[in-house]
Design an enzyme around this catalytic site. Structure first.
Site, short mmCIF file in Angstrom:
data_model
loop_
_atom_site.label_atom_id
_atom_site.label_comp_id
_atom_site.label_asym_id
_atom_site.label_seq_id
_atom_site.Cartn_x
_atom_site.Cartn_y
_atom_site.Cartn_z
N CYS A 154 0.87 -1.18 0.00
CA CYS A 154 0.00 0.00 0.00
C CYS A 154 0.91 1.23 0.00
O CYS A 154 2.12 1.14 0.17
CB CYS A 154 -0.92 0.00 1.22
N HIS A 202 3.22 2.29 11.13
CA HIS A 202 2.06 2.52 12.01
C HIS A 202 2.35 3.45 13.18
O HIS A 202 1.50 3.62 14.06
CB HIS A 202 1.41 1.22 12.47
N GLU A 223 -0.39 0.66 16.14
CA GLU A 223 -0.95 1.93 15.67
C GLU A 223 -1.83 2.56 16.75
O GLU A 223 -1.78 3.78 16.99
CB GLU A 223 -1.79 1.71 14.39
N ASN A 237 -2.95 -8.63 7.70
CA ASN A 237 -3.78 -8.35 6.54
C ASN A 237 -3.65 -9.43 5.48
O ASN A 237 -4.61 -9.77 4.79
CB ASN A 237 -3.52 -6.93 6.00
N SER A 246 1.90 -5.70 2.81
CA SER A 246 3.31 -5.69 3.22
C SER A 246 4.15 -6.67 2.41
O SER A 246 5.27 -7.02 2.77
CB SER A 246 3.40 -6.02 4.71
#
Lengths: 295, 295
Positions: B12, B72, B124, B217, B258
């Site tokens: 991302c 994060h 985060e 994720n 990632s």
């Protein structure tokens, strides 16, 4: 036989205050009008007319007389025009409605796109949107939300809407906004009256709903009650028929936010008279079994 | 046989930026560390280690070396402590996370009770709550809301949460607040990756999900895909078995936020080699059929 009144019945805070202000004004002034009927109750309007308070439809009909602003407020322009003309204003706008108007002004100034949860033709909403300089958006419910982005949404509500409608609206708006500010301007007078009516209807064989045939909130009480048990909606004690009552073991009584106490008392006293259980006349709504105003 | 990659796959924006910052720093500096692994991908961490970037667990292990803050973010106190010690900081905090930290500070200053939709143990969220002077409330989902009033609620989200969780949280909070301000700080990188994976899985006989076994994720992509079609989660091309592939007519490929491009390319090239359809090596993820990054 047992007669009980719904815990929360009759005048809400804003209506009680507006009527008191009108009565006080009438004692001091012989030339007085309201812009539109002060509340949706023909008997109360008639009673005030006897005290010299007449109803006018627009500014032209005021002709210099002191003017009562009714509880759901008016457009800002109308207030400004009355001030400009030097007309005495008795502002009986419900304080919860005034507060909503202030929130609208504030959010508008802070750059939020104002979204009003309400009915676009309701006098409260017509008044409210006049406090927003930019164009406000009015949704009657969540299904009306268009499929486009709103960067900063400021949401306020017509005070008589229900919380579930606000929840649904906000739920649907979340994916369409970057920032959302929600001011819960819903007054719980409407919901507590509905809730109390449901509770009482469930333990009654018959419900009598008292209030103006033109009163939205009274009609809603009759509708909700009618789903649970046999229900009659009447405006005054005269409409009551003794045959309804004689068959019932447990009679429930409720009244809208615009129904004056004296009408509720008339109905209650007529019920206990009809059933032969009349001991002495009850003179306060608070003395009818079951009553308990909550806020 | 046909191989396609999910429209949104791999790095991302925030991860891409963090890795680029780390690589640039490594070219200029021989003494460099990251506080915790920079991303949850062992191969990438190993590659950076070869360039001289080692992983430390805490402040004591830094020993004066330039320090990369991972995407994060970290607690404000850690940043302040690094500054106090005069340590060079390469702040690779994702700009979307920094923005969320700024919103937290602002809402806190304006008197909102900060509510974070997130996982309290996620780095985060640990970083985020340090930007709030008063105590913030963290809800993992709407079921955790206690039955009490919150006057002014300011709601922000861990950037990787999904929008439905925010919608549900806000729906449940509405009756418990007088005022609510919701900043939608959710980054859609997570949801678009999940959505693209679902779409591709539906038109595939086999899915291969590439990424760290420690990457939340990536694991979620494998889980979602596995509900639709036979799915394998691998970290590198070495784990791939030719017998999986030979049976499939339509192979789908996807990768977590990632997962570095070179690993995705390795896997893709090995697939087309195995199936005998190797024409020439593909050197860009963008050149794999089906890829189309959306924001």
């Amino acid at each position: 036989m047992k007669v009980k009144i719904a815990k929360n019945s009759g005048f809400c805070f804003g209506v009680k205050r507006a009527i008191r202000m009108a009565q006080n004004a009438a004692e001091q002034n012989h030339e007085i009008v309201t812009l539109g009927p002060i509340i949706h109750n023909p008997q109360m309007v008639e009673k005030l007319a006897q005290k010299g308070i007449s109803v006018v439809k627009n500014l032209a009909e005021i002709k210099g007389r002191a003017t009562i602003i009714r509880s759901h407020g008016v457009k800002r322009e109308i207030l400004q025009e009355l001030q400009k003309r030097g007309i005495e204003i008795i502002n009986a706008t419900c304080p919860y409605v005034s507060k909503t108007q202030e929130f609208a002004t504030q959010l508008d100034r802070e750059g939020y796109q104002i979204i009003i949860l309400g009915d676009k033709d309701h006098p409260e909403v017509i008044g409210l949107r006049s406090y927003v300089k930019s164009e406000s958006i009015i949704f009657s419910d969540a299904t009306e939300i268009p499929d486009r982005k709103i960067k900063k949404a400021g949401i306020i509500c017509q005070t008589t809407r229900n919380i579930q409608d606000l929840q649904k609206l906000v739920y649907e708006l979340i994916p369409k906004t970057d920032e959302m500010r929600v001011i819960n301007t819903i007054c719980n007078a409407t919901s507590v009256r509905q809730q109390s009516t449901i509770e009482l209807a469930k333990e009654s064989d018959l419900m009598i709903v008292v209030g103006g045939k033109n009163s939205s909130n009274t009609k809603m009480l009759a509708k909700i009650s009618g789903r649970i048990v046999k229900t009659y909606h009447i405006e005054t004690a005269d409409e009551m028929r003794s045959e309804w009552i004689r068959k019932a073991e447990r009679i429930g009584l409720t009244a809208g936010a615009s129904t004056p106490d004296w009408i509720i008392l008339d109905v209650y006293n007529k019920i206990i008279e009809t059933t032969g259980e009349f001991d002495k006349e009850v003179r306060n709504v608070e003395d009818i079994p079951g009553f308990k105003e909550e806020k």
